[in-house]
Design a protein around this motif. Structure first.
Motif: not given
Lengths: 202, 589
Positions: A131, A139, A142, B113, B116-117, B119-120, B130, B171, B174-175, B177-178, B182
């Motif tokens: 992530w 980021m 942007v 958040w 972005f998560h 993309f796995q 576990l 985390g 940061l999100c 902030l992003l 934006v």
């Protein structure tokens, strides 16, 4: 021999779900499969206790049900009336669990040893969490966008300022043709065309 | 005060309409309306909802647009221009917008958040992590569900109560902030930037909704949910709460009272036909709510069916294991027969089994609203879909656009009045917007702490609800009686060429104020009778929400009220200061 198995405190229960695992390709559970199971157990015990030669005869099974579940005990190779403790059997099974599963085309969930928890595969943790990578990309994009917009506004406002000073200069130049300003021409003001009387009296 | 050419304008009326749509269509359409629909009798809820739209939503929306377009100023300036006594109304709007801006971008942070998560290779909320021994799933996760665990523990890292505070969740920070960066990108040049962005933020969510509608109705079991929603329970119409909830939903869904609509309209051409646009936007907003709830109920139906079938499967396995029957004896068709048979033949053993109750209607009855719906229920449904990463990305991107669109309006509601003040007009647009965003972001970091979600709940439930009702009530009474409906009519005729017809006048002068007063009284009664406000906390040991009271933090609530009172009181102070009657300035074009 199965007398030792019935009601023993050292016995393990096994539950097998072939149809759940294999669906259409499920095989039928019969005595041959049971023999394979006993052989697999013997193999697991041999791998764990290096040196002791376990045989199929040391693995005793009882209380089979149509579910396909049964109990088994393990007797020691030296003395067939002495049963192995639960802890030893458990460790042996845990060590060779994958091999045992593979022999039957089953998984930890479909070949269950009751009271022996499976050791699940450790999750693969990449060095950077994925992530964070996507976050960095977004980021960056942007941020680049903002910097671009801010810089272009600055450039635009500078251009406007230059244009303004140019226009002001041009304004000053108006009325000074041939290098002479209107004020410096000299002469008399002709009142004929002055519009003192805007309104014609009726 | 007609700034004429020096005030920036929308490039076209379409931009203005899209901006209003983008602002009004927000997360509430997705997570509040379906819940209300479910609570108040499914299809029958449309009746009070549409009634309130006509009686309350459209007239008040049009009123705010008219004021903004006429005065060509933000909310503070516009109200001060109508009457110097009323600058406080504008200030109250700005304060409400400020409160909203502080906490709303947290939701966008969560959307980032989750986005972005996604993309796995496997969605992180699909399975429990576990435990240390690698023998099974984590205990906290096993007691709850994997999606709940991901939201409360990994996303929020929530503490047990509002008093316990840990550090900031990096985390989340940061999100956040992003999200603010934006937002800044979208408003950096004011209306010029916003006008271009809204083409995308207003339209793309509909693309996703249509895709989800198609995906949703083709899901296994979706029809159960849609049937459940549309079966009207008409007896709910007799319940006054239904009508009150419809009124409040229309009110908050349209975003009245924040000053955003005034701000947006102030950038319009003087002769823009706002009347028609108000009707269009209001109906688009309500239509989107209904559309989104169809999608939500399809998803509900799918999730409930999957849970129900998992429950039955669990029961089947229990029966097979307990009674040692062969694997293929019990399947989904004969499971109930077998249960009866086993109950008769082995009653004691059967009773000892912990079968639980598998009930499809019970699963459908589980009504969730708010972030829980958007982030827990939906992600649970998504993880069961094939190609779940794609659906997850689409969904959270849509949530992001919905949230960002609403943020645009609220930030504009703050920056527009600020720019109207002389001291700020010398500062460039970019710098002013940047400072506002920076300020809000720094304060918003408080919501990323471990107890931040409780503060968020407090702000969400109490921050901008009660005061907005009051603000809009004052607005409509002012325009109808203090400014005068006749003068207002003339202004509108001046702007769009014809006078508003009898429908508008009756609503503005009569029905809407009465309705708002009724809502206001209801809210006050609720506050008084509700006792100390409470909130739900996540108990790590019991792993289910427990109730706590907000009493320690009531002081924040009263502080906020003081600010609103301060805003309103500016007009009372003015009337004391000035010895004579001040005639509100007329507006000459």
């Amino acid at each position: 021999m199965s007398r030792l198995c019935v009601g023993s405190s050292h016995a393990y229960k096994v539950r097998i779900s072939i149809k759940t695992a294999l669906g259409n390709q499920a095989y039928v559970w019969n005595d041959n499969e049971m023999y394979l199971f006993r052989a697999a157990m013997a193999f697991a015990l041999r791998s764990y206790h290096n040196g002791q030669e376990f045989n199929v005869s040391n693995i005793m099974v009882c209380n089979e049900t149509p579910r396909v579940s049964f109990w088994f005990v393990v007797s020691s190779p030296e003395n067939s009336s002495v049963l192995l403790k639960k802890g030893d059997v458990e460790n042996a099974i845990r060590k060779s669990r994958n091999r045992i599963n593979g022999a039957f085309l089953l998984t930890d969930q479909t070949l269950e040893f009751i009271d022996i928890p499976p050791t699940l595969a450790a999750p693969v943790m990449p060095v950077t969490p994925p992530w964070l990578i996507v976050f960095g990309v977004v980021m960056g994009a942007v941020g680049a966008g903002i910097i671009f917009l801010l810089v272009s506004s600055l450039v635009q406002s500078k251009r406007k300022k230059n244009k303004k000073t140019l226009d002001e200069d041009r304004e000053d130049m108006r009325g000074i043709e041939n290098g002479l300003g209107c004020d410096n021409l000299g002469g008399v003001y002709n009142t004929t065309f002055s519009d003192g009387d805007k309104f014609t009296p009726m | 005060m007609d700034k004429g050419g020096s005030r920036p304008n929308w490039d076209s009326p379409m931009q203005f309409v899209l901006a209003c749509v983008s602002y009004a269509v927000g997360l509430g359409n997705v997570w509040r309306f379906p819940y209300l629909c479910q609570m108040h009798g499914g299809g029958g809820f449309m009746i009070p909802y549409l009634f309130m739209l006509l009686v309350e939503g459209v007239p008040l929306f049009c009123l705010e647009l008219a004021i903004g377009q006429k005065m060509r100023l933000g909310s503070i300036g516009a109200w001060t221009a109508i009457s110097p006594y009323l600058g406080g109304v504008g200030l109250a709007s700005v304060m409400a917008s400020l409160y909203l801006c502080l906490y709303y971008n947290i939701i966008n942070g969560w959307s980032f958040w989750y986005l972005f998560h996604s993309f796995q290779s496997e969605l992180p909320w699909a399975e429990c992590p576990l435990n240390a021994n690698l023998t099974g799933p984590l205990e906290e996760c096993e007691k709850a569900t994997a999606t709940q665990y991901f939201f409360y523990r990994e996303t929020l890292n929530i503490s047990s109560s509002i008093e316990e505070n840990g550090g900031v969740h990096t985390g989340q920070a940061l999100c956040l902030l992003l999200a603010w960066i934006v937002t800044y990108l979208f408003i950096v040049r004011g209306v010029k930037s916003t006008g271009k962005v809204v083409y995308f933020t207003a339209t793309f969510p509909y693309v996703v909704l249509i895709i989800y509608l198609i995906r949703g109705v083709t899901l296994h079991g979706a029809i159960n949910g849609v049937k459940y929603m549309f079966t009207p329970k008409m007896e709910q119409l007799a319940n006054p709460t239904t009508w009150i909830n419809a009124a409040t939903q229309i009110f908050f869904s349209l975003g009245l009272g924040f000053g955003s609509l005034i701000a947006f309209a102030s950038y319009n051409e003087y002769n823009n036909n706002f009347e028609r646009q108000a009707v269009i936007v209001s109906f688009i907003n309500s239509g989107t709510s209904i559309f989104a709830s169809i999608v939500t109920f399809a998803i509900y139906g799918f999730k409930a069916t999957v849970n129900y079938e998992n429950c039955l499967e669990r029961v089947r396995l229990l029966l097979l294991n307990a009674f040692n029957l062969a694997e293929d004896t019990i399947n989904m068709d004969n499971i109930f027969e077998w249960m009866e048979r086993l109950n008769q033949t082995h009653p004691q053993q059967f009773a000892e089994l912990d079968l639980g109750n598998c009930d499809l209607t019970q699963e459908l009855d589980k009504a969730v609203e708010g972030p829980g719906l958007a982030f827990i229920v939906y992600s649970e449904a998504i993880k069961n879909m094939p190609l779940s990463q794609l659906w997850s990305v689409l969904y959270f991107f849509m949530l992001l656009l919905l949230g960002m669109g609403s943020m645009l309006g609220n930030i504009t509601a703050i920056t527009t009045p600020l720019r109207d003040f002389k001291i700020f007009s010398s500062v460039s647009v970019e710098v002013l917007n940047g400072l506002v965003c920076l300020f809000c972001m720094l304060l918003g970091l408080g919501f990323t702490t471990t107890s931040g979600n409780y503060w968020f709940t407090m702000f969400n439930d109490y921050g901008a609800t009660f005061s907005l009702l009051f603000v809009v009530l004052i607005e409509v009474i002012t325009v109808s009686y203090i400014y005068g409906i006749k003068r207002f009519e003339k202004d509108i005729e001046d702007m769009i060429g014809h006078r508003p017809n009898w429908y508008w006048k009756i609503m503005w002068a009569g029905i809407s104020p009465i309705l708002l007063i009724a809502l206001f009284i209801f809210y006050i009664a609720n506050y008084i009778m509700g006792g100390t406000p409470t909130y739900m906390a996540w108990n790590k040991d019991l792993v289910r929400p427990t109730f706590f009271s907000f009493y320690n933090n009531y002081c924040i609530h009263t502080f906020y009220f003081k600010l609103v009172q301060m805003g309103i009181s500016t007009f009372t102070q003015r009337s004391w200061k000035k010895g004579e009657m001040v005639v509100p300035p007329f507006f000459h074009h």
